[in-house]
Design an enzyme around this catalytic site. Structure first.
Site, PDB file in Angstrom:
ATOM      1  N   GLN A  92      17.643   5.384  21.592  1.00 23.79           N
ATOM      2  CA  GLN A  92      17.307   4.080  21.026  1.00 23.79           C
ATOM      3  C   GLN A  92      15.858   4.008  20.584  1.00 23.79           C
ATOM      4  O   GLN A  92      15.034   4.870  20.899  1.00 23.79           O
ATOM      5  CB  GLN A  92      17.595   2.982  22.046  1.00 23.79           C
ATOM      6  CG  GLN A  92      16.816   3.120  23.348  1.00 23.79           C
ATOM      7  CD  GLN A  92      17.290   2.111  24.389  1.00 23.79           C
ATOM      8  OE1 GLN A  92      16.589   1.137  24.675  1.00 23.79           O
ATOM      9  NE2 GLN A  92      18.479   2.336  24.950  1.00 23.79           N
ATOM     10  N   HIS A  94      12.758   0.710  19.455  1.00 29.38           N
ATOM     11  CA  HIS A  94      12.446  -0.717  19.457  1.00 29.38           C
ATOM     12  C   HIS A  94      11.515  -1.049  18.294  1.00 29.38           C
ATOM     13  O   HIS A  94      10.662  -0.240  17.920  1.00 29.38           O
ATOM     14  CB  HIS A  94      11.780  -1.120  20.778  1.00 29.38           C
ATOM     15  CG  HIS A  94      12.561  -0.731  21.985  1.00 29.38           C
ATOM     16  ND1 HIS A  94      13.855  -1.165  22.202  1.00 29.38           N
ATOM     17  CD2 HIS A  94      12.254   0.074  23.042  1.00 29.38           C
ATOM     18  CE1 HIS A  94      14.303  -0.652  23.344  1.00 29.38           C
ATOM     19  NE2 HIS A  94      13.353   0.104  23.862  1.00 29.38           N
ATOM     20  N   GLU A 129       7.603  -0.588  26.322  1.00 24.08           N
ATOM     21  CA  GLU A 129       8.002  -0.422  27.720  1.00 24.08           C
ATOM     22  C   GLU A 129       7.324   0.784  28.341  1.00 24.08           C
ATOM     23  O   GLU A 129       6.836   1.686  27.655  1.00 24.08           O
ATOM     24  CB  GLU A 129       9.525  -0.310  27.844  1.00 24.08           C
ATOM     25  CG  GLU A 129      10.150   0.820  27.073  1.00 24.08           C
ATOM     26  CD  GLU A 129      11.668   0.713  27.020  1.00 24.08           C
ATOM     27  OE1 GLU A 129      12.190  -0.383  26.721  1.00 24.08           O
ATOM     28  OE2 GLU A 129      12.341   1.732  27.260  1.00 24.08           O
ATOM     29  N   HIS A 251      13.851   7.350  21.946  1.00 21.04           N
ATOM     30  CA  HIS A 251      13.791   7.808  23.334  1.00 21.04           C
ATOM     31  C   HIS A 251      15.128   7.579  24.021  1.00 21.04           C
ATOM     32  O   HIS A 251      15.977   6.818  23.546  1.00 21.04           O
ATOM     33  CB  HIS A 251      12.683   7.074  24.096  1.00 21.04           C
ATOM     34  CG  HIS A 251      12.875   5.581  24.161  1.00 21.04           C
ATOM     35  ND1 HIS A 251      12.497   4.740  23.135  1.00 21.04           N
ATOM     36  CD2 HIS A 251      13.416   4.773  25.112  1.00 21.04           C
ATOM     37  CE1 HIS A 251      12.776   3.492  23.450  1.00 21.04           C
ATOM     38  NE2 HIS A 251      13.352   3.478  24.652  1.00 21.04           N
ATOM     39  N   ARG A 270      20.074   1.358  18.183  1.00 16.80           N
ATOM     40  CA  ARG A 270      20.592   2.578  18.792  1.00 16.80           C
ATOM     41  C   ARG A 270      20.788   3.675  17.753  1.00 16.80           C
ATOM     42  O   ARG A 270      21.192   3.413  16.627  1.00 16.80           O
ATOM     43  CB  ARG A 270      21.895   2.279  19.532  1.00 16.80           C
ATOM     44  CG  ARG A 270      21.682   1.340  20.714  1.00 16.80           C
ATOM     45  CD  ARG A 270      22.967   0.904  21.388  1.00 16.80           C
ATOM     46  NE  ARG A 270      22.672   0.092  22.558  1.00 16.80           N
ATOM     47  CZ  ARG A 270      22.418  -1.219  22.507  1.00 16.80           C
ATOM     48  NH1 ARG A 270      22.456  -1.843  21.342  1.00 16.80           N
ATOM     49  NH2 ARG A 270      22.143  -1.891  23.617  1.00 16.80           N
TER      50      ARG A 270
END
Length: 383
Positions: A92, A94, A129, A251, A270
């Site tokens: 995926q 972001h 993240e 990642h 994804r």
């Protein structure tokens, strides 16, 4: 200071044993993937005063501090988790903040329901993240150099992979990575499933550096994400090491137990290793097609014993204290909100004694000290 009662999410990829082992309880036999700590509306932590979402909504400046509210609004801008991967998560990426706002506004204009399976943007926020390993932790992070990826694929000796090998050798870095990922995700599904089956058999036969990809293929047979995974850096974190995942970096987490912290968002695009929707055109708009080192982070020690995982964003700041037996109490008082999470030993936070997996919320400005013998992670913001 509020002791938190936290929800464990039973996603299929979760380990059946890692979180129970940390908490010192018997496994249920069901996967336990993530334990959420914070005020995410999907599973807010509960306290003796009520759900953390309601506590913050009733008095945001009192709970979060004036500076945090001014910078991030009347909400806790991060979500802290314990993550236990027993099988690979989806591959995926972001969006950055501008991309998230554009994508969210576009899908709102087109009146795509937020819960629709083909919706990409659940909110208008980005989702950087950080994952910090509590055990050995395997993952994929960022693109390999194209020549390195070509060599990895070529050694499988699968005829249908040779065009991808040639593409990786023939073009400049960004164009090569873009063309190969596009071709993988756009290929005929039946033909690609056959290619993945052949590649998986070769990975099993070769072993060594190919073992992680054989395991990925075992969980996701025929998925083009198995080949896409081989374009990425494989990394094994040792306990205490971390990875920061910024916008546009592909990642996947493969196996292990860690502490994860992220900006409060559900925006995920994804690339594979999933039965869920893959929006190839939007994905290609978001992915950063550049080879990079995965950038393993090790904490930077401050004079007071705090070990900080430095990141380039303000929505969260993660650090830890490793407290030897008999250590003096540390004053952790801040003008920003905090969550303190014990991961080893026994730690006293204010009037609360925390065992591994237990946590507290500390409102902004409230006096907070920790002592005992063990490890405690501290999550807050930069305001």
């Amino acid at each position: 200071m509020d002791r938190l009662q936290n929800t464990v999410r039973p996603y299929a990829w979760g380990s059946t044993t890692a979180i129970p082992r940390l908490l010192g309880v018997e496994p249920t036999g069901e996967p336990q993937a993530e334990m959420w700590m914070g005020a995410h509306p999907g599973a807010p932590s509960r306290t003796a005063r009520g759900p953390l979402t309601e506590i913050i909504d009733e008095a945001p400046e009192k709970e979060l501090g004036a500076a945090a509210v001014a910078k991030f609004g009347p909400r806790l801008p991060f979500l802290l988790k314990i993550l236990a991967a027993g099988a690979p998560l989806s591959l995926q990426v972001h969006p950055n903040l501008e991309q998230a706002r554009e994508g969210y506004e576009d899908e709102e204009r087109r009146e795509i329901p937020v819960g629709a399976p083909h919706r990409n943007y659940k909110d208008a926020n980005h989702k950087p993240e950080l994952i910090c390993a509590l055990t050995e932790f395997d993952g994929l992070c960022g693109f390999r150099a194209p020549d390195e990826a070509a060599d990895l694929l070529a050694a499988l000796d699968v005829d249908s992979l040779k065009p991808y090998v040639d593409l990786l050798h023939a073009h400049p870095e960004e164009a090569a990575l873009r063309e190969v990922l596009t071709a993988l995700l756009s290929a005929d599904r039946d033909e690609m499933a056959h290619t993945v089956t052949e590649a998986a058999a070769a990975c099993t036969r070769l072993g060594g550096a190919y073992t992680p990809y054989a395991d990925i293929a075992h969980h996701y047979p025929g998925d083009p994400g198995v080949i896409a995974a081989m374009l990425l850096n494989y990394v094994r974190l040792q306990p205490g090491e971390a990875l920061f995942l910024g916008a546009g970096v592909p990642h996947a987490y493969l196996n292990g137990l860690g502490v994860e912290i992220m900006a409060n968002s559900d925006n995920v695009l994804r690339c594979g290793l999933t039965p869920k929707h893959v929006d190839v055109p939007e994905l290609l708009r978001i992915v950063r097609f550049e080879a990079s080192d995965p950038g393993v982070l090790r904490p930077e020690a401050a004079p007071d014993g705090e070990e900080v995982y430095a990141t380039p964003i303000d929505e969260f700041r993660l650090s830890r204290y490793v407290l030897p037996d008999g250590a003096a109490s540390h004053d952790l008082t801040l003008t920003t909100p905090q969550i303190l999470l014990c991961t080893a030993g026994s730690v006293r936070a204010g009037e609360h004694v925390l065992a591994p997996g237990e946590s507290v919320f500390v409102p902004a400005g409230e006096q907070a000290g920790v002592s005992g013998a063990g490890s405690v992670f501290r999550a807050t913001v930069v305001a």
